[in-house]
Design a protein around this motif. Structure first.
Motif, PDB file in Angstrom:
ATOM      1  N   LYS A  54       0.973  -1.220   0.043  1.00  0.00           N
ATOM      2  CA  LYS A  54      -0.082   0.087   0.005  1.00  0.00           C
ATOM      3  C   LYS A  54       0.803   1.284   0.014  1.00  0.00           C
ATOM      4  CE  LYS A  54      -2.541  -1.709   3.693  1.00  0.00           C
ATOM      5  NZ  LYS A  54      -2.550  -3.011   3.428  1.00  0.00           N
ATOM      6  N   ARG A  55       2.199   1.228   0.161  1.00  0.00           N
ATOM      7  CA  ARG A  55       3.077   2.407   0.355  1.00  0.00           C
ATOM      8  C   ARG A  55       2.412   3.391   1.289  1.00  0.00           C
ATOM      9  NH1 ARG A  55       5.866   0.387  -3.475  1.00  0.00           N
ATOM     10  NH2 ARG A  55       6.696   1.466  -5.220  1.00  0.00           N
ATOM     11  N   LEU A  56       2.129   2.717   2.202  1.00  0.00           N
ATOM     12  CA  LEU A  56       1.273   3.322   3.520  1.00  0.00           C
ATOM     13  C   LEU A  56       2.464   4.494   4.051  1.00  0.00           C
ATOM     14  CD1 LEU A  56      -1.101   3.978   5.049  1.00  0.00           C
ATOM     15  CD2 LEU A  56      -0.565   2.116   6.558  1.00  0.00           C
ATOM     16  N   ARG A  57       3.751   4.052   4.318  1.00  0.00           N
ATOM     17  CA  ARG A  57       4.454   4.865   5.225  1.00  0.00           C
ATOM     18  C   ARG A  57       4.972   6.100   4.392  1.00  0.00           C
ATOM     19  NH1 ARG A  57       4.440   0.006   6.107  1.00  0.00           N
ATOM     20  NH2 ARG A  57       4.459  -1.237   8.166  1.00  0.00           N
ATOM     21  N   PRO A  58       5.555   6.025   3.022  1.00  0.00           N
ATOM     22  CA  PRO A  58       5.837   7.119   2.360  1.00  0.00           C
ATOM     23  C   PRO A  58       4.522   8.020   1.966  1.00  0.00           C
ATOM     24  CG  PRO A  58       5.937   5.065   1.068  1.00  0.00           C
ATOM     25  CD  PRO A  58       5.554   4.526   2.539  1.00  0.00           C
ATOM     26  N   MET A  59       3.223   7.580   1.890  1.00  0.00           N
ATOM     27  CA  MET A  59       2.101   8.301   1.960  1.00  0.00           C
ATOM     28  C   MET A  59       1.962   8.952   3.012  1.00  0.00           C
ATOM     29  SD  MET A  59      -1.036   6.761  -0.033  1.00  0.00           S
ATOM     30  CE  MET A  59      -1.210   5.026   0.638  1.00  0.00           C
ATOM     31  N   LEU A  60       2.286   8.597   4.055  1.00  0.00           N
ATOM     32  CA  LEU A  60       2.092   9.401   5.290  1.00  0.00           C
ATOM     33  C   LEU A  60       3.109  10.611   5.280  1.00  0.00           C
ATOM     34  CD1 LEU A  60       2.102   6.615   8.352  1.00  0.00           C
ATOM     35  CD2 LEU A  60       0.058   8.234   7.286  1.00  0.00           C
ATOM     36  N   THR A  61       4.420  10.478   4.725  1.00  0.00           N
ATOM     37  CA  THR A  61       5.139  11.527   4.941  1.00  0.00           C
ATOM     38  C   THR A  61       4.862  12.642   3.782  1.00  0.00           C
ATOM     39  OG1 THR A  61       7.230   9.999   5.160  1.00  0.00           O
ATOM     40  CG2 THR A  61       7.431  12.346   3.952  1.00  0.00           C
ATOM     41  N   LEU A  62       4.140  11.991   2.659  1.00  0.00           N
ATOM     42  CA  LEU A  62       3.661  13.261   1.523  1.00  0.00           C
ATOM     43  C   LEU A  62       2.489  13.942   2.050  1.00  0.00           C
ATOM     44  CD1 LEU A  62       3.594  10.744  -1.512  1.00  0.00           C
ATOM     45  CD2 LEU A  62       5.296  12.398  -0.975  1.00  0.00           C
ATOM     46  N   ALA A  63       1.495  13.143   2.764  1.00  0.00           N
ATOM     47  CA  ALA A  63       0.296  13.618   3.478  1.00  0.00           C
ATOM     48  C   ALA A  63       0.802  14.554   4.319  1.00  0.00           C
ATOM     49  CB  ALA A  63      -0.556  12.501   3.952  1.00  0.00           C
ATOM     50  N   ALA A  64       1.470  14.501   5.493  1.00  0.00           N
ATOM     51  CA  ALA A  64       2.103  15.417   6.224  1.00  0.00           C
ATOM     52  C   ALA A  64       2.466  16.730   5.851  1.00  0.00           C
ATOM     53  CB  ALA A  64       3.163  14.776   7.271  1.00  0.00           C
ATOM     54  N   ALA A  65       3.247  16.486   4.637  1.00  0.00           N
ATOM     55  CA  ALA A  65       3.609  17.723   3.891  1.00  0.00           C
ATOM     56  C   ALA A  65       2.654  18.480   3.518  1.00  0.00           C
ATOM     57  CB  ALA A  65       4.619  17.218   3.049  1.00  0.00           C
ATOM     58  N   HIS A  66       1.917  17.824   2.709  1.00  0.00           N
ATOM     59  CA  HIS A  66       0.601  18.468   1.973  1.00  0.00           C
ATOM     60  C   HIS A  66       0.203  19.265   3.020  1.00  0.00           C
ATOM     61  CE1 HIS A  66       0.380  17.655  -2.274  1.00  0.00           C
ATOM     62  NE2 HIS A  66       1.396  16.603  -1.996  1.00  0.00           N
ATOM     63  N   LEU A  67      -0.298  18.557   4.181  1.00  0.00           N
ATOM     64  CA  LEU A  67      -1.383  19.183   5.319  1.00  0.00           C
ATOM     65  C   LEU A  67      -0.737  20.481   5.796  1.00  0.00           C
ATOM     66  CD1 LEU A  67      -3.693  18.750   7.296  1.00  0.00           C
ATOM     67  CD2 LEU A  67      -2.554  17.122   8.289  1.00  0.00           C
ATOM     68  N   CYS A  68       0.668  20.416   5.642  1.00  0.00           N
ATOM     69  CA  CYS A  68       1.494  21.482   6.432  1.00  0.00           C
ATOM     70  C   CYS A  68       1.592  22.507   5.279  1.00  0.00           C
ATOM     71  CB  CYS A  68       2.552  21.200   7.192  1.00  0.00           C
ATOM     72  SG  CYS A  68       2.424  20.175   8.651  1.00  0.00           S
ATOM     73  N   GLY A  69       1.064  22.451   4.240  1.00  0.00           N
ATOM     74  CA  GLY A  69       1.306  23.576   3.070  1.00  0.00           C
ATOM     75  C   GLY A  69       2.535  23.461   2.395  1.00  0.00           C
ATOM     76  N   TYR A  70       3.385  22.381   2.294  1.00  0.00           N
ATOM     77  CA  TYR A  70       4.734  22.262   1.767  1.00  0.00           C
ATOM     78  C   TYR A  70       4.555  22.528   0.261  1.00  0.00           C
ATOM     79  CZ  TYR A  70       9.357  20.737   0.616  1.00  0.00           C
ATOM     80  OH  TYR A  70      10.478  20.700   0.201  1.00  0.00           O
ATOM     81  N   GLN A  71       5.447  23.393  -0.462  1.00  0.00           N
ATOM     82  CA  GLN A  71       5.373  23.745  -1.853  1.00  0.00           C
ATOM     83  C   GLN A  71       6.660  23.272  -2.691  1.00  0.00           C
ATOM     84  OE1 GLN A  71       2.672  25.169  -3.280  1.00  0.00           O
ATOM     85  NE2 GLN A  71       1.835  25.042  -1.373  1.00  0.00           N
ATOM     86  N   GLY A  72       7.577  22.478  -1.713  1.00  0.00           N
ATOM     87  CA  GLY A  72       8.779  22.192  -2.322  1.00  0.00           C
ATOM     88  C   GLY A  72       8.615  20.599  -2.781  1.00  0.00           C
ATOM     89  N   HIS A  73       9.874  20.062  -3.121  1.00  0.00           N
ATOM     90  CA  HIS A  73      10.080  18.851  -3.766  1.00  0.00           C
ATOM     91  C   HIS A  73      10.685  17.875  -2.769  1.00  0.00           C
ATOM     92  CE1 HIS A  73      13.890  20.605  -4.882  1.00  0.00           C
ATOM     93  NE2 HIS A  73      14.386  19.320  -4.828  1.00  0.00           N
ATOM     94  N   PHE A  74      11.170  18.304  -1.721  1.00  0.00           N
ATOM     95  CA  PHE A  74      11.976  17.345  -0.856  1.00  0.00           C
ATOM     96  C   PHE A  74      11.104  16.291  -0.273  1.00  0.00           C
ATOM     97  CE2 PHE A  74      15.500  20.564  -0.923  1.00  0.00           C
ATOM     98  CZ  PHE A  74      16.560  19.801  -1.669  1.00  0.00           C
ATOM     99  N   HIS A  75       9.779  16.432  -0.187  1.00  0.00           N
ATOM    100  CA  HIS A  75       8.851  15.458   0.369  1.00  0.00           C
ATOM    101  C   HIS A  75       9.115  14.269  -0.362  1.00  0.00           C
ATOM    102  CE1 HIS A  75       6.481  17.201  -2.623  1.00  0.00           C
ATOM    103  NE2 HIS A  75       5.607  16.600  -2.445  1.00  0.00           N
ATOM    104  N   ILE A  76       9.376  14.438  -1.780  1.00  0.00           N
ATOM    105  CA  ILE A  76       9.594  13.154  -2.397  1.00  0.00           C
ATOM    106  C   ILE A  76      10.662  12.178  -2.019  1.00  0.00           C
ATOM    107  CG2 ILE A  76       9.988  12.333  -4.965  1.00  0.00           C
ATOM    108  CD1 ILE A  76       7.197  13.756  -4.348  1.00  0.00           C
ATOM    109  N   ASN A  77      11.998  12.985  -1.834  1.00  0.00           N
ATOM    110  CA  ASN A  77      13.026  12.351  -1.328  1.00  0.00           C
ATOM    111  C   ASN A  77      12.763  11.550   0.250  1.00  0.00           C
ATOM    112  OD1 ASN A  77      14.495  14.119  -3.076  1.00  0.00           O
ATOM    113  ND2 ASN A  77      16.390  13.472  -2.086  1.00  0.00           N
ATOM    114  N   LEU A  78      11.952  12.209   0.928  1.00  0.00           N
ATOM    115  CA  LEU A  78      11.686  11.913   2.170  1.00  0.00           C
ATOM    116  C   LEU A  78      10.860  10.486   2.370  1.00  0.00           C
ATOM    117  CD1 LEU A  78      11.409  15.104   4.432  1.00  0.00           C
ATOM    118  CD2 LEU A  78      13.421  13.418   4.065  1.00  0.00           C
ATOM    119  N   ALA A  79       9.815  10.473   1.302  1.00  0.00           N
ATOM    120  CA  ALA A  79       8.977   9.562   1.104  1.00  0.00           C
ATOM    121  C   ALA A  79       9.603   8.121   0.584  1.00  0.00           C
ATOM    122  CB  ALA A  79       7.800   9.809   0.227  1.00  0.00           C
TER     123      ALA A  79
END
Length: 333
Positions: A54-79
């Motif tokens: 399900k890719r649940l863990r990386p989705m949580l990283t992406l979701a948290a970044a979106h929820l906090c209004g992130y506009q960059g691209h490093f959330h992709i690295n972190l996921a």
């Protein structure tokens, strides 16, 4: 009946909402799991990464970044980092547990060998650190490196506690916090950190991940005794056969009389199992309401996860995370 947007599982709705980001994560994962000199690395990694999880863990990283209004691209690295850490631990776990099946498919150590699984796991850990360093955030590095150490610590603790009838619920929770909740908490926390969210929100995201991870693992341990083998990707009773002391067993053992305790000593401590033992173990779990009590703990952790999100702003992703906490425990209803 056709599936509507609201009827889909929350992680499916989240995957649809984050589809572009997830595609970027998958592209990055494929590029970083390549190896010019050792073709076995992408072969072994692809077996797990492409297994339809399900890719649940990386989705949580992406979701948290979106929820906090992130506009960059490093959330992709972190996921991608989070997925590599998770995949590395799975490769190592299957060797330690001598597992032959994961997500309904043969494990990498069965298809290749233990040496390949351990070494490719090491490679993925190294790749994960390269990915997180590229963000330029020491705090992100601190969070994810601490989580990696905690995961390993939890696995070693489980190794020493799993067949010891003196293992308490407190020790079990320490194992769960290590082997599962640590990465959930780090995955959500770094999403907030990379977005530059206020400290109250970063802490809330970490607390959410911690509680969700604990609930998720307790439910998995419950499903081992009462799940559908086709749905859970393994046989019912595998933990009993592997002599793993999970919460249902710990609760039943704590309430055992002398005759029942002798049964647990024979089957768990000494490993002398015979036909009919699983059925008897299930009967004892039912007698002492061990499954019901464990279910109540899982539901309490899911409720804690939902409460943790209170400081976060209203957002479609927040609703999906709240629904996800409910869904984790709905699997046992």
């Amino acid at each position: 009946m056709p599936e509507t947007e609201n009827s889909r599982k929350p992680h499916d709705r989240m995957a649809a909402y984050l589809a572009d980001d997830l595609a970027a994560v998958n592209t990055l994962i494929r590029s970083r799991m390549a190896s010019e000199h050792a073709p076995r690395i992408p072969e072994v990694t692809a077996h797990l990464v492409e297994a339809g999880g399900k890719r649940l863990r990386p989705m949580l990283t992406l979701a948290a970044a979106h929820l906090c209004g992130y506009q960059g691209h490093f959330h992709i690295n972190l996921a991608a980092t989070v997925e590599f850490i998770h995949t590395a631990t799975l490769l190592h776990d299957d060797v330690v547990d001598e597992s032959g099946q994961r997500r309904g498919r043969p494990t990498a150590n069965l298809l290749w060998d233990n040496k390949s699984s351990v070494l490719v796991g090491d490679y993925l850990f190294a790749r994960s650190f390269q990915l997180m360093v590229e963000t330029g955030s020491l705090r992100v590095l601190d969070i994810l490196s601490n989580a990696s150490a905690t995961i390993a610590e939890g696995e070693v603790l489980q190794l020493t506690a799993s067949q010891d009838l003196a293992t308490t619920e407190s020790i079990y929770m320490q194992v769960v916090r290590g082997k599962t909740a640590a990465l959930f908490a780090a995955a959500t926390e770094v999403g907030g950190v990379i977005a530059g969210a206020p400290e109250t929100q970063v802490r809330a995201l970490s607390d959410f991940g911690d509680a969700l991870g604990i609930s998720f693992q307790i439910v998995d341990d419950l499903l081992d005794f009462q799940g559908d083998p086709g749905a859970i990707g393994k046989n019912v009773g595998d933990d009993f056969r592997e002599r793993k002391l999970t919460m249902p067993l710990i609760k039943a053992i704590a309430r055992a009389d002398a005759e029942e305790r002798a049964f647990w000593v024979r089957t768990i401590e000494k490993g002398r199992q015979q036909d009919g033992d699983l059925d008897h173990a299930l009967a004892l779990l039912t007698k002492h309401d061990a499954l019901g009590d464990t279910s109540r703990v899982a539901r309490s952790e899911a409720a804690r996860a939902k409460q943790a999100l209170a400081p976060l702003p209203n957002h479609p992703v927040k609703e999906m995370l709240l629904d996800l906490a409910d869904y984790v425990v709905e699997r046992i209803s």
